[in-house]
Design an enzyme around this catalytic site. Structure first.
Site, PDB file in Angstrom:
ATOM      1  N   THR A   1       9.391 -51.438 -34.756  1.00  0.00           N
ATOM      2  CA  THR A   1       8.816 -50.124 -34.479  1.00  0.00           C
ATOM      3  C   THR A   1       8.559 -49.880 -33.002  1.00  0.00           C
ATOM      4  OG1 THR A   1       7.142 -51.135 -35.881  1.00  0.00           O
ATOM      5  CG2 THR A   1       7.610 -48.845 -36.242  1.00  0.00           C
TER       6      THR A   1
ATOM      7  N   SER B   1      10.696 -56.906 -38.881  1.00  0.00           N
ATOM      8  CA  SER B   1      11.176 -58.221 -38.449  1.00  0.00           C
ATOM      9  C   SER B   1      11.053 -59.282 -39.527  1.00  0.00           C
ATOM     10  CB  SER B   1      10.498 -58.654 -37.151  1.00  0.00           C
ATOM     11  OG  SER B   1       9.165 -59.043 -37.359  1.00  0.00           O
TER      12      SER B   1
ATOM     13  N   THR C   1       7.455 -57.625 -33.729  1.00  0.00           N
ATOM     14  CA  THR C   1       6.802 -58.794 -33.120  1.00  0.00           C
ATOM     15  C   THR C   1       6.551 -59.944 -34.099  1.00  0.00           C
ATOM     16  OG1 THR C   1       4.623 -57.829 -33.503  1.00  0.00           O
ATOM     17  CG2 THR C   1       5.629 -57.454 -31.338  1.00  0.00           C
ATOM     18  N   ASP C   2       6.487 -59.632 -35.401  1.00  0.00           N
ATOM     19  CA  ASP C   2       6.051 -60.669 -36.351  1.00  0.00           C
ATOM     20  C   ASP C   2       6.925 -61.918 -36.350  1.00  0.00           C
ATOM     21  OD1 ASP C   2       3.941 -59.105 -37.072  1.00  0.00           O
ATOM     22  OD2 ASP C   2       4.799 -58.420 -38.968  1.00  0.00           O
TER      23      ASP C   2
END
Ligand SMILES: *[C@@H]1O[C@H](CO)[C@@H](O)[C@H](O)[C@H]1NC(C)=O
Ligand SMILES: *[C@@H]1O[C@H](CO)[C@@H](O)[C@H](O)[C@H]1NC(C)=O
Ligand SMILES: *[C@@H]1O[C@H](CO)[C@@H](O)[C@H](O)[C@H]1NC(C)=O
Ligand SMILES: *[C@@H]1O[C@H](CO)[C@@H](O)[C@H](O)[C@H]1NC(C)=O
Ligand SMILES: *[C@@H]1O[C@H](CO)[C@@H](O)[C@H](O)[C@H]1NC(C)=O
Ligand SMILES: *[C@@H]1O[C@H](CO)[C@@H](O)[C@H](O)[C@H]1NC(C)=O
Length: 384
Positions: A62, A108, A141-142
């Site tokens: 995102t 992700s 980012t995960d």
């Protein structure tokens, strides 16, 4: 596709990448593998020939998602595109000519073997071009650290590969995506970034993909390596490095040419009274290797330990002990069938094991690639 349409499509691509990956079960659009969505001319015309060229590979997430208000930082939806991002950060075009690919458009948590292998082959080809300074992967980012580590182990080029994301949607007060993207482009175009392997940059920090991890599920200041430290920092949008270019110890390079799949490697999480049958279930479901996030430095319950050994005795699949603590080290135990992850957390140990199994390594070679990351009298450093 007209240039304008391709820009619009591109926008949808990068738009989705930099902010917090909202759990998003469905891809936003049909995957457009190997589809170059936009060229430098689409974004900037004419190309400024004296500027370096940077290519963005967008994977989803995102980067420019939108909330319903400027205070919403959870549960927002993906929507903005690359063109909007570039429009929001016109300074980027003073630093570099930009081109972009949409490799996927997923949260992700849904990055898979297809996307990783595609990224690897596209980036390898891009970095071979003389006029390309470096590349950027925009990513939720995960699991960004996993993709970054994968690229560090599989891309053999001195040119920078920069992984970037954002923790806040573009609509948030103090959104972090635009500055993160500007810094990523600056870094990818910087001669000082050469020879440092894949890097992760968010929130002013520059870290090696090898050890950088996401430490906090929510806060901006989340990507760093507590023990190994950072490579550098941005001051006034200029990257400053603490050290000469260097590679981490134990950076094995895997050649993925021609590879179309990756083996299933599961991660099991240890806890009090850990279930003995998790290992059986993993193998029954097709795992070709198991990493477990052990209690302490690689421990588990005695019943799980017996079950794990029985599964190993019968199948011989490699089993790697990591730690469920945020940081730490699992030492090798001479004669133990379990392979020690050393400094690698479970998600990085899984990537390394996956690449080793995919490369057809036997148990002793697998043990070797792990041991090389923590050289000691009884450890690695076998490779020059
Ligand atoms: C091209 O980039 C150079 C270097 O940054 C800059 O000096 C020059 O003004 C740029 N040219 C144009 C037409 O923007
Ligand atoms: C950037 O790409 C353009 C077009 O391919 C090329 O003319 C230019 O020399 C490149 N810039 C650098 C610094 O290599
Ligand atoms: C780009 O560089 C030019 C020339 O230095 C400058 O006039 C312009 O303000 C810069 N644009 C941005 C968005 O920083
Ligand atoms: C990986 O994800 C992409 C995008 O959702 C999908 O097109 C592809 O089929 C997936 N690959 C596998 C092996 O499931
Ligand atoms: C696994 O094999 C080893 C070596 O043969 C043996 O000592 C051990 O008891 C076996 N473990 C289990 C749980 O079967
Ligand atoms: C778990 O796997 C081991 C090794 O294959 C086997 O000996 C044991 O019977 C299995 N347990 C169950 C409940 O299936």
């Amino acid at each position: 596709m007209s240039p304008l349409k391709s820009v619009t499509a591109l926008v949808a691509l990068v738009a989705s990448t930099l902010a917090i990956p909202v759990p998003s079960p469905e891809p936003l659009s049909e995957p457009q593998h190997l589809h170059k969505l936009f060229t430098r001319q689409d974004v900037q015309s004419p190309i400024n020939g004296s500027l370096p060229n940077v290519t963005i590979f967008a994977t989803g997430g995102t980067i420019a998602s939108q909330g319903s208000s400027n205070t919403q930082t959870v549960g927002y939806s993906i929507g903005l595109g690359v063109q909007q991002i570039v429009d929001a950060v016109p300074e980027i075009l003073n630093i570099s000519n930009i081109a972009g690919y949409q490799v996927s458009n997923v949260g992700s948590g849904s990055i898979n073997e297809t996307i990783l292998l595609e990224l690897n082959s596209l980036i390898t080809a891009e970095l071979e071009k003389d006029d390309i300074a470096g590349v950027i992967i925009t990513h939720g980012t995960d699991t960004l650290e996993e993709t970054a580590f994968f690229m560090d182990l599989t891309i053999d080029s001195p040119k920078p590969v920069i992984c970037v994301g954002a923790m806040r949607p573009a609509t948030a007060l103090s959104a972090d995506g635009p500055l993160n993207l500007l810094q990523a482009v600056t870094l990818a175009a910087s001669p000082n970034a050469l020879g440092r392997g894949t890097m992760i940059t968010l929130n002013d920090r520059i870290g090696s993909a090898f050890y950088t991890t996401k430490n906090n599920a929510n806060s901006l200041d989340t990507f760093y390596s507590t023990e190994a430290g950072q490579l550098g920092f941005f001051i006034n949008q200029v990257p400053y490095f603490y050290y000469e270019p260097a590679k981490p110890i134990g950076l094995t390079h895997f050649d993925l040419a021609g590879m179309t799949t990756l083996p299933q490697i599961d991660i099991l999480y240890a806890h009090q009274d850990m279930d003995a049958l998790l290992f059986n279930s993993s193998v029954q479901n097709g795992a070709e290797g198991i990493v477990y996030a052990g209690v302490g430095a690689g421990g588990m319950s005695s019943k799980a330990s017996v079950a794990a050994e029985a599964v190993y005795n019968e199948t011989g699949i490699p089993m790697v002990a990591s730690h469920r603590s945020a940081d730490g080290f699992v030492p090798a135990d001479d004669g133990d069938y379990i392979i020690a992850s050393g400094f690698f957390n479970p998600q990085k140990a899984r990537i390394l094991l996956q690449l080793a199994v995919a490369s057809g390594f036997g148990e002793s070679e697998i043990r070797g690639v792990f041991a090389e990351s923590y050289p000691s009298p009884g450890g690695g450093m076998r490779r020059k």
